[in-house]
Write a protein that holds these residues in place. Structure first.
Motif, PDB file in Angstrom:
ATOM      1  N   ASP A   1       0.826  -1.205   0.000  1.00 20.73           N
ATOM      2  CA  ASP A   1       0.000   0.000   0.000  1.00 20.73           C
ATOM      3  C   ASP A   1       0.862   1.259   0.000  1.00 20.73           C
ATOM      4  O   ASP A   1       0.632   2.196  -0.767  1.00 20.73           O
ATOM      5  CB  ASP A   1      -0.909   0.028   1.231  1.00 20.73           C
ATOM      6  CG  ASP A   1      -2.011  -1.008   1.188  1.00 20.73           C
ATOM      7  OD1 ASP A   1      -2.470  -1.336   0.082  1.00 20.73           O
ATOM      8  OD2 ASP A   1      -2.408  -1.494   2.265  1.00 20.73           O
TER       9      ASP A   1
ATOM     10  N   ALA B   1       1.321   3.787  -3.102  1.00 25.51           N
ATOM     11  CA  ALA B   1       0.825   5.148  -2.896  1.00 25.51           C
ATOM     12  C   ALA B   1       1.916   6.166  -3.192  1.00 25.51           C
ATOM     13  O   ALA B   1       1.660   7.225  -3.783  1.00 25.51           O
ATOM     14  CB  ALA B   1       0.299   5.311  -1.474  1.00 25.51           C
TER      15      ALA B   1
ATOM     16  N   THR C   1      -3.776   7.205  -3.484  1.00 25.97           N
ATOM     17  CA  THR C   1      -4.721   6.243  -2.901  1.00 25.97           C
ATOM     18  C   THR C   1      -5.259   5.279  -3.945  1.00 25.97           C
ATOM     19  O   THR C   1      -5.352   4.069  -3.703  1.00 25.97           O
ATOM     20  CB  THR C   1      -5.883   6.995  -2.227  1.00 25.97           C
ATOM     21  OG1 THR C   1      -5.366   7.877  -1.222  1.00 25.97           O
ATOM     22  CG2 THR C   1      -6.852   6.020  -1.574  1.00 25.97           C
TER      23      THR C   1
ATOM     24  N   LEU D   1      -6.583   2.379   3.515  1.00 25.63           N
ATOM     25  CA  LEU D   1      -6.945   3.709   3.031  1.00 25.63           C
ATOM     26  C   LEU D   1      -6.147   4.786   3.765  1.00 25.63           C
ATOM     27  O   LEU D   1      -5.603   5.711   3.149  1.00 25.63           O
ATOM     28  CB  LEU D   1      -8.443   3.931   3.214  1.00 25.63           C
ATOM     29  CG  LEU D   1      -9.050   5.182   2.587  1.00 25.63           C
ATOM     30  CD1 LEU D   1      -8.906   5.146   1.074  1.00 25.63           C
ATOM     31  CD2 LEU D   1     -10.517   5.311   2.986  1.00 25.63           C
TER      32      LEU D   1
ATOM     33  N   CYS E   1      -2.449   4.767   2.687  1.00 27.25           N
ATOM     34  CA  CYS E   1      -2.252   5.362   1.364  1.00 27.25           C
ATOM     35  C   CYS E   1      -2.329   6.886   1.425  1.00 27.25           C
ATOM     36  O   CYS E   1      -1.509   7.587   0.821  1.00 27.25           O
ATOM     37  CB  CYS E   1      -3.292   4.827   0.380  1.00 27.25           C
ATOM     38  SG  CYS E   1      -3.068   3.086  -0.066  1.00 27.25           S
ATOM     39  N   VAL E   2      -3.308   7.398   2.156  1.00 26.88           N
ATOM     40  CA  VAL E   2      -3.448   8.853   2.296  1.00 26.88           C
ATOM     41  C   VAL E   2      -2.216   9.429   2.986  1.00 26.88           C
ATOM     42  O   VAL E   2      -1.657  10.448   2.550  1.00 26.88           O
ATOM     43  CB  VAL E   2      -4.724   9.196   3.080  1.00 26.88           C
ATOM     44  CG1 VAL E   2      -4.758  10.687   3.419  1.00 26.88           C
ATOM     45  CG2 VAL E   2      -5.962   8.813   2.281  1.00 26.88           C
TER      46      VAL E   2
END
Length: 220
Positions: A19, A23, A45, A72, A75-76
């Motif tokens: 991830d 990202a 993301t 999530l 990734c942010v």
């Protein structure tokens, strides 16, 4: 494998690592196009969770990050950090390519594992590993109007397929989880790294491989 069944520690570590690096690769692509912070977050993301989302939809299982937002959030966070510490222009392309290579190898393993645990047949699980590994990068490139790596003749989907097939085979042979995961990750990453360094590409019809095909490769 039910939606709420826990994944092993090894698979979780590889998944979260994938991830983050995916990202970062998405955020570095956003940097090349001088996007704002929301652009970084969006592209980062989508790159990080895109492949897994496609896999879950195809398998008919709940999309993982809608049940547990950890991916999530990672990734942010990775995209935001990249926004503030983005490298110089000369290093962005190289950084994106190598981050993408790490993510490709990681998600080839994770995607195959999840498909096998969900009860998918061997061949389907291998294909799902490849989809998980390449889906996010494909979405990133399409959204940013960049020629997708998977369509450039590079060893891209092939490396994901090698990693996924290696993992499925070792799992079938009952090789311990961590050993199978590590071996499959290294198989995919090593092949992708060789393709980047030596510019190895699939040749046109009638040829198999070309080495050093062009100078505008991802090794720039």
């Amino acid at each position: 494998m039910a939606a709420n069944d826990p994944l092993s520690i090894g698979i979780l570590v590889i998944m979260y690592f994938g991830d983050v690096v995916f990202a970062v690769s998405g955020a570095l692509t956003a940097a090349r196009y001088r996007m704002d912070v929301l652009g970084f977050v969006l592209i980062g993301t989508i790159t990080g969770i895109g492949g897994g989302t496609i896999r879950d939809l195809l398998l008919g299982r709940p999309v993982w990050w809608t049940q547990d937002p950890t991916e999530l959030i990672l990734c942010v966070a990775a995209a935001l950090i990249t926004f503030f510490v983005s490298p110089g222009e000369n290093n962005r392309r190289r950084g994106m390519v190598w981050a993408d290579a790490l993510g490709l190898a990681a998600f080839a393993v994770v995607g195959c594992h999840i498909a096998l645990a969900f009860g998918a047949p061997f061949v389907v699980a291998v294909f799902m590993g490849m989809i998980t590994a390449t889906g996010g990068g494909l979405l990133r490139d399409v959204i940013t109007n960049t020629q997708p790596m998977i369509l450039c003749g590079q060893l891209y989907a092939t490396t994901a397929l090698v990693g996924s097939l290696t993992y499925a085979t070792l799992a079938y042979l009952a090789v311990p989880g961590l050993m199978a995961e590590t071996a499959a990750f290294l198989a995919a990453f090593s092949l992708r790294a060789a393709a980047i360094v030596f510019d190895i590409r699939m040749g046109p019809p009638g040829e198999f491989l070309r080495i050093g095909a062009s100078k505008d490769s991802t090794s720039e």
